[in-house]
Design a protein around this motif. Sequence first.
Motif, PDB file in Angstrom:
ATOM      1  N   PHE A 185      10.044  11.982   7.522  1.00 40.04           N
ATOM      2  CA  PHE A 185       9.023  11.506   6.870  1.00 40.04           C
ATOM      3  C   PHE A 185       9.091  11.508   5.485  1.00 40.04           C
ATOM      4  CE2 PHE A 185       6.495  12.041  10.893  1.00 40.04           C
ATOM      5  CZ  PHE A 185       5.870  10.897  11.057  1.00 40.04           C
ATOM      6  N   VAL A 186       9.790  12.583   4.890  1.00 41.01           N
ATOM      7  CA  VAL A 186       9.933  12.823   3.469  1.00 41.01           C
ATOM      8  C   VAL A 186      10.714  11.639   3.034  1.00 41.01           C
ATOM      9  CG1 VAL A 186      10.843  14.461   1.734  1.00 41.01           C
ATOM     10  CG2 VAL A 186       9.208  15.434   3.372  1.00 41.01           C
ATOM     11  N   SER A 187      11.549  11.146   3.541  1.00 45.56           N
ATOM     12  CA  SER A 187      12.561  10.324   2.895  1.00 45.56           C
ATOM     13  C   SER A 187      11.788   9.283   2.040  1.00 45.56           C
ATOM     14  CB  SER A 187      13.388   9.969   3.945  1.00 45.56           C
ATOM     15  OG  SER A 187      12.767   9.118   4.841  1.00 45.56           O
ATOM     16  N   ILE A 188      10.539   8.812   2.789  1.00 41.18           N
ATOM     17  CA  ILE A 188       9.836   7.656   2.361  1.00 41.18           C
ATOM     18  C   ILE A 188       9.139   8.002   0.916  1.00 41.18           C
ATOM     19  CG2 ILE A 188       7.946   6.040   2.976  1.00 41.18           C
ATOM     20  CD1 ILE A 188      10.078   5.707   4.804  1.00 41.18           C
ATOM     21  N   PRO A 189       8.459   9.060   0.684  1.00 33.69           N
ATOM     22  CA  PRO A 189       7.900   9.306  -0.801  1.00 33.69           C
ATOM     23  C   PRO A 189       9.111   9.547  -1.581  1.00 33.69           C
ATOM     24  CG  PRO A 189       7.332  11.018   0.804  1.00 33.69           C
ATOM     25  CD  PRO A 189       7.636  10.012   1.700  1.00 33.69           C
ATOM     26  N   VAL A 190      10.251  10.220  -1.208  1.00 36.51           N
ATOM     27  CA  VAL A 190      11.211  10.282  -2.232  1.00 36.51           C
ATOM     28  C   VAL A 190      11.919   9.136  -2.411  1.00 36.51           C
ATOM     29  CG1 VAL A 190      13.862  11.291  -2.294  1.00 36.51           C
ATOM     30  CG2 VAL A 190      11.847  12.715  -1.177  1.00 36.51           C
ATOM     31  N   ALA A 191      11.982   8.128  -1.757  1.00 39.55           N
ATOM     32  CA  ALA A 191      12.561   6.890  -1.603  1.00 39.55           C
ATOM     33  C   ALA A 191      11.749   6.180  -2.630  1.00 39.55           C
ATOM     34  CB  ALA A 191      12.854   6.038  -0.457  1.00 39.55           C
ATOM     35  N   VAL A 192      10.347   6.284  -2.393  1.00 36.19           N
ATOM     36  CA  VAL A 192       9.575   5.413  -3.392  1.00 36.19           C
ATOM     37  C   VAL A 192       9.513   5.896  -4.803  1.00 36.19           C
ATOM     38  CG1 VAL A 192       7.088   4.981  -3.862  1.00 36.19           C
ATOM     39  CG2 VAL A 192       8.051   4.885  -1.630  1.00 36.19           C
ATOM     40  N   LEU A 193       9.446   7.096  -4.877  1.00 36.02           N
ATOM     41  CA  LEU A 193       9.814   7.711  -6.210  1.00 36.02           C
ATOM     42  C   LEU A 193      10.969   7.506  -6.808  1.00 36.02           C
ATOM     43  CD1 LEU A 193       8.122  11.279  -6.023  1.00 36.02           C
ATOM     44  CD2 LEU A 193       7.222   9.078  -7.177  1.00 36.02           C
ATOM     45  N   ALA A 194      12.097   7.548  -6.300  1.00 41.07           N
ATOM     46  CA  ALA A 194      13.354   7.299  -6.899  1.00 41.07           C
ATOM     47  C   ALA A 194      13.773   5.649  -6.974  1.00 41.07           C
ATOM     48  CB  ALA A 194      14.491   7.684  -5.631  1.00 41.07           C
ATOM     49  N   GLY A 195      12.773   4.865  -6.548  1.00 37.96           N
ATOM     50  CA  GLY A 195      12.611   3.424  -6.585  1.00 37.96           C
ATOM     51  C   GLY A 195      13.522   2.641  -5.856  1.00 37.96           C
TER      52      GLY A 195
ATOM     53  N   ASN B  46       0.656  -1.163   0.077  1.00 33.77           N
ATOM     54  CA  ASN B  46      -0.003   0.075   0.105  1.00 33.77           C
ATOM     55  C   ASN B  46       0.609   1.194  -0.062  1.00 33.77           C
ATOM     56  OD1 ASN B  46      -2.311  -1.646  -0.003  1.00 33.77           O
ATOM     57  ND2 ASN B  46      -2.569  -1.502   2.315  1.00 33.77           N
ATOM     58  N   LEU B  47       2.034   1.212   0.615  1.00 32.95           N
ATOM     59  CA  LEU B  47       2.989   2.264   0.865  1.00 32.95           C
ATOM     60  C   LEU B  47       3.531   2.655  -0.429  1.00 32.95           C
ATOM     61  CD1 LEU B  47       4.570   4.106   3.136  1.00 32.95           C
ATOM     62  CD2 LEU B  47       6.402   2.526   2.370  1.00 32.95           C
ATOM     63  N   VAL B  48       4.140   1.724  -1.242  1.00 32.08           N
ATOM     64  CA  VAL B  48       4.726   1.828  -2.416  1.00 32.08           C
ATOM     65  C   VAL B  48       3.853   2.157  -3.640  1.00 32.08           C
ATOM     66  CG1 VAL B  48       5.850   0.647  -4.212  1.00 32.08           C
ATOM     67  CG2 VAL B  48       6.454   0.261  -1.754  1.00 32.08           C
ATOM     68  N   THR B  49       2.464   1.530  -3.703  1.00 33.33           N
ATOM     69  CA  THR B  49       1.822   1.631  -4.691  1.00 33.33           C
ATOM     70  C   THR B  49       1.007   3.095  -4.474  1.00 33.33           C
ATOM     71  OG1 THR B  49       0.031   0.536  -3.791  1.00 33.33           O
ATOM     72  CG2 THR B  49       1.161  -0.297  -5.526  1.00 33.33           C
TER      73      THR B  49
ATOM     74  N   LEU C 249       2.263   5.599  -2.880  1.00 32.16           N
ATOM     75  CA  LEU C 249       3.072   6.835  -2.937  1.00 32.16           C
ATOM     76  C   LEU C 249       3.691   6.969  -4.259  1.00 32.16           C
ATOM     77  CD1 LEU C 249       4.967   7.200   0.522  1.00 32.16           C
ATOM     78  CD2 LEU C 249       3.061   8.464  -0.486  1.00 32.16           C
ATOM     79  N   GLY C 250       3.363   6.212  -5.027  1.00 30.94           N
ATOM     80  CA  GLY C 250       4.068   6.017  -6.628  1.00 30.94           C
ATOM     81  C   GLY C 250       3.671   7.157  -7.391  1.00 30.94           C
ATOM     82  N   SER C 251       2.399   7.810  -7.271  1.00 31.66           N
ATOM     83  CA  SER C 251       2.135   8.936  -8.064  1.00 31.66           C
ATOM     84  C   SER C 251       2.940  10.351  -7.347  1.00 31.66           C
ATOM     85  CB  SER C 251       0.441   9.127  -7.953  1.00 31.66           C
ATOM     86  OG  SER C 251       0.256  10.333  -8.038  1.00 31.66           O
ATOM     87  N   PRO C 252       3.433  10.929  -8.328  1.00 33.98           N
ATOM     88  CA  PRO C 252       4.247  12.063  -7.888  1.00 33.98           C
ATOM     89  C   PRO C 252       3.260  13.052  -7.357  1.00 33.98           C
ATOM     90  CG  PRO C 252       4.924  11.420 -10.363  1.00 33.98           C
ATOM     91  CD  PRO C 252       3.634  10.846  -9.843  1.00 33.98           C
ATOM     92  N   VAL C 253       2.099  13.365  -7.851  1.00 34.40           N
ATOM     93  CA  VAL C 253       1.192  14.225  -6.871  1.00 34.40           C
ATOM     94  C   VAL C 253       0.802  13.731  -5.664  1.00 34.40           C
ATOM     95  CG1 VAL C 253      -1.114  15.163  -7.303  1.00 34.40           C
ATOM     96  CG2 VAL C 253       0.327  14.777  -9.354  1.00 34.40           C
ATOM     97  N   VAL C 254       0.505  12.507  -5.332  1.00 35.05           N
ATOM     98  CA  VAL C 254       0.339  12.256  -3.983  1.00 35.05           C
ATOM     99  C   VAL C 254       1.405  12.239  -3.068  1.00 35.05           C
ATOM    100  CG1 VAL C 254      -0.293  10.448  -2.465  1.00 35.05           C
ATOM    101  CG2 VAL C 254      -1.589  10.485  -4.880  1.00 35.05           C
TER     102      VAL C 254
END
Lengths: 253, 225
Positions: free
Chosen positions: B212-222, B150-153, B155-160
Amino acid sequence: MNLTLHVWRQDGPDRAGRFETYHAKDISEHASFLELLDLVNEDLTRSGGEPIAFEHDCREGICGSCGMMINGVPHGPRSMVATCQLHMRSFRDGDDIWIEPWRATAFPVIRDLVVDRSALDRLIQAGGFISVRTGSAPDANAIPIPKDDADQAMDGAQCIGCGACVAACPNASAMLFMSAKVGHLGLLPQGQPERYTRVLDMVARHDAEGFGTCTNHGACQEACPKGISVDFIARLNRDVLAGSWKAATVEAS
Amino acid sequence: MRRVVTLYRSSVGKKILMAVTGFMWLGFLLGHMVGNLKAFQGAPMFDEYAHHLRVLGEPILPRTGFLWAFRAVMSTAFVAHLLLAWQTSRQSRAARQSGYRKREDLNFTFASRWMRWGGVFILIFVVFHVLHMTTGQLHPDFVEGGAYHNLVTGLGSPVVAALYALAMLVVALHLHHGVWSMFQTLGANHPKYATLRRPLSTIVAIAIFLGFVSIPVAVLAGVVS
Ligand code: HEM
Ligand code: FES
């Protein structure tokens, strides 16, 4: 120097106010701000107008009556001075100067720049006193007080009750004023018997007078002509916490 | 309880209750952040952690018993904080009905002016966040019990991801003033430590933001996938 003044004029408590523009010419840079207003008023009187009403008394930064908002800052651009101690050299030739009364529901405008600050008096009446037997003066140093406490109490006692803290506060809160008194008395042995009832009574009065709630912005400290620190507010909060605890315990027993 | 009521009756007491409820949420946020960082240890560790939260206290407590008790306490604190913010704001608004034509900003920090609107934004974000990651209504591909997925999918969208980052910026700003304000409101200004309050609130704000921000960044960066 020549200046353009925009002054709040209001004929009475229930009248609508407006800004009027005045041109002050050939003002000495050594004139005080109140002398500037005196000069403008002389011109106004000579030309048959109503002089600008403003409060003043000691003209040496002690009585606290001369407060006004000058270009959006209580007592004007210089820190640690009251309006009466501000001189025109703090401005530049050609400046526009906006002059407004303190704005707070608890400080209704009486006329022009004069507001009714008696809410502060009622705050003092609610708790800003100590109960001692009157009579002959006690011996000096009969009650030893640590130097640090005495110094801090004096810092609080410097408050001149001008209301600049309320005027500057985005919440129109009188916390700095109240805390200066609470700190001044609460630091001294003579203030201990009433320490906690004082703070609770004063805060209740403060709220009833229509002042706002402190959010620790710090604008009051910056505006205070006596440089009273928001440390006093922390001290007041601590006493409210302890006082509410005790009061609730007393109620419960 | 009587003490709480005594405090609630005065403006200063209301602020004290706000400081306490704010502090509870700060504690939660720090714990939540450390938990989230387990995402960097991979799906098994993260899902194990999420599962563990549900069975914490078992068998003494029923399954998810601890979790629900915790949610109840935190929600109460949140609602209380919000109501107190609303009440004190109203008192302050009434305290100055007509403003100044000209006004210099004399406040200590920029952050302090954003407490109220920032708080409203945090409220909206929290509602969104629960519907997104906890209950899944606003999630594109929600799998019950699949926290890592759920976390990975999610936060996969850059908008979210950007929305999450913005929310954390607002929370960090709230805490930059809030932590300092909390010390002040609780009367913690011992002369020996008082000067540490400002740096501490800055450090807390930055740590919360980066953690906190490290998570969406890490998801977007793969990095987390
Ligand atoms: C619905 C969301 C929220 C709203 C409307 C809100 C609003 C406010 C307001 C208006 C203040 C007072 C400003 C001040 O004292 O300077 C405040 C203080 C504070 N808030 Fe919040 N807030 C919210 C959520 C949070 C959250 C989630 C946390 C925790 C991370 C938090 C932590 C704090 C702290 C520590 C304070 C300082 C209390 C004090 O001054 O003593 N707030 N909040
Ligand atoms: S006139 Fe007394 S303080 Fe200014």
